[in-house]
Design a protein around this motif. Sequence first.
Motif, PDB file in Angstrom:
ATOM      1  N   ILE A 115       0.842  -1.195   0.000  1.00  0.00           N
ATOM      2  CA  ILE A 115       0.000   0.000   0.000  1.00  0.00           C
ATOM      3  C   ILE A 115       0.881   1.250   0.000  1.00  0.00           C
ATOM      4  O   ILE A 115       1.874   1.321   0.726  1.00  0.00           O
ATOM      5  CB  ILE A 115      -0.936   0.003   1.224  1.00  0.00           C
ATOM      6  CG1 ILE A 115      -2.032  -1.046   1.032  1.00  0.00           C
ATOM      7  CG2 ILE A 115      -1.529   1.385   1.465  1.00  0.00           C
ATOM      8  CD1 ILE A 115      -2.892  -1.244   2.229  1.00  0.00           C
ATOM      9  N   LYS A 132      -7.038   2.172   4.462  1.00  0.00           N
ATOM     10  CA  LYS A 132      -7.762   0.980   4.020  1.00  0.00           C
ATOM     11  C   LYS A 132      -9.257   1.135   4.255  1.00  0.00           C
ATOM     12  O   LYS A 132     -10.080   0.765   3.405  1.00  0.00           O
ATOM     13  CB  LYS A 132      -7.237  -0.254   4.775  1.00  0.00           C
ATOM     14  CG  LYS A 132      -5.836  -0.690   4.385  1.00  0.00           C
ATOM     15  CD  LYS A 132      -5.404  -1.882   5.234  1.00  0.00           C
ATOM     16  CE  LYS A 132      -4.020  -2.374   4.867  1.00  0.00           C
ATOM     17  NZ  LYS A 132      -3.572  -3.496   5.740  1.00  0.00           N
ATOM     18  N   LYS A 192      -2.983   0.592  -3.944  1.00  0.00           N
ATOM     19  CA  LYS A 192      -2.436  -0.758  -3.850  1.00  0.00           C
ATOM     20  C   LYS A 192      -1.617  -1.071  -5.091  1.00  0.00           C
ATOM     21  O   LYS A 192      -2.060  -0.827  -6.228  1.00  0.00           O
ATOM     22  CB  LYS A 192      -3.570  -1.771  -3.694  1.00  0.00           C
ATOM     23  CG  LYS A 192      -4.369  -1.599  -2.421  1.00  0.00           C
ATOM     24  CD  LYS A 192      -5.496  -2.628  -2.297  1.00  0.00           C
ATOM     25  CE  LYS A 192      -6.290  -2.418  -1.026  1.00  0.00           C
ATOM     26  NZ  LYS A 192      -7.402  -3.395  -0.894  1.00  0.00           N
TER      27      LYS A 192
END
Length: 323
Positions: free
Chosen positions: A2, A313, A320
Motif C-alpha cells: 500500500i 484501508k 495498492k
Amino acid sequence: MIIVPEAAIADLVTPEDAFAAVEAVFAAMSRDEARNFPVVREALPGPEEALYGFKGGVDVVGGALGLKAGGYWPHNLERRDLINHQSTVFLFDPETGKPTAMVGGNLLTALRTAAASAVSIAHLARKDAKVLGMIGAGHQSVFQMRAAVKQRAFEKVVGWNYHPDMLSRLADCAAELGLPFEEVSLDDLGARADVIISITSSTAPSLMDAHVAPGTHIACMGTDTKGKQEVEAKLLARATVFTDEVAQSISIGEAQHAVGQGLIAEGDVVELGKVINGDHPGRSSDDEITLFDGTGVGLQDLAVASAVVARAKETGAAIKVDF
C-alpha cells in the motif's frame, strides 16, 4: 503493498490519533514489548549541507516493523519552496519481511513530534499550568503549540526566537487558538511560563538554568543529533529528567551534555513510558522541575504510520500496488 502519498496524510490522521499512538508506543517500550534500532545519521557531501538517516524498530504486540528514511535539507525552503525536513516511512510484515506500506512522512513527523511533547505535558506538567512558553518559531512550532494547548487550560502563550521576525508564526497560531501571545526575553519566558517547549536546531543552549522557575515542565524537542543543544546542562541536574528512550537521550539527545559533564548519570534519566504505565510517579510536587528529552524514536513514526495505513484501508484512500 500500500502507498499513502504525502498529500493524503492530512485527511487520514488527526493530532488525537498521533497522541494515542505515541502514548501507546512509549508504554510498550517500557514494557519491553517494542524496541528501537540504532539510529543511522550522516552528513551528506555537497553544498546542500543535508543530514540524512534512518530510524527504525519493531513493536511485537502492535505488529509494526519498519523504518523512517529522511533528514534535514536546510536550504529547501529558500531554494525550492519545500519544507526542510523530508521523510518517508516504510512498513514490513514482521512475520515474513514482505514490504506492506510506503507512507509519506513529512506531516507524520510533525504530528508525532508534537504528540510526544503533548504526552509529556499530559503526564508531567502541573495541573494548574496557565502560561505556555515557546522557544523556536520554525515549521514544527505551530504543531507543538496546537498539541500542547489540548493538555492544559492555558490562558496565554509567550515566545522567543533567535530571529524575532519569525515570531509572527507563533502569534498567528495563538490567535487561531484564541490565546493572547506576547514576545518576551528568555528571562521573562522562564519566569512566567509553567510549561516550556523548546523546538530549535541549535548547537548552543538558549534556555539557561537560571531562567527556569520551580514547578516548570520543559519539553526539549529539537536535540536529536550529537552536538545539538537547546538548554544548559546544569538545568538537567536540577530537574527530574524523562525521555522517550534512555539510550538515545544520553547519546544524541539533550542529556548527552549533562551526562558528558558528569552532572547526571544514565540512571537519572527515566523513560516516560514508566510514568504512563504507573511504574514511576512522575511529578512529585508543584515545585519540582520536570524535563522531557524528546529525541524522536523510530517507533513513534511506525505507530502513527500504521494508524494512517489502517485508516487509508477503511476509507479507500490506499493505493495498492503489486510488489
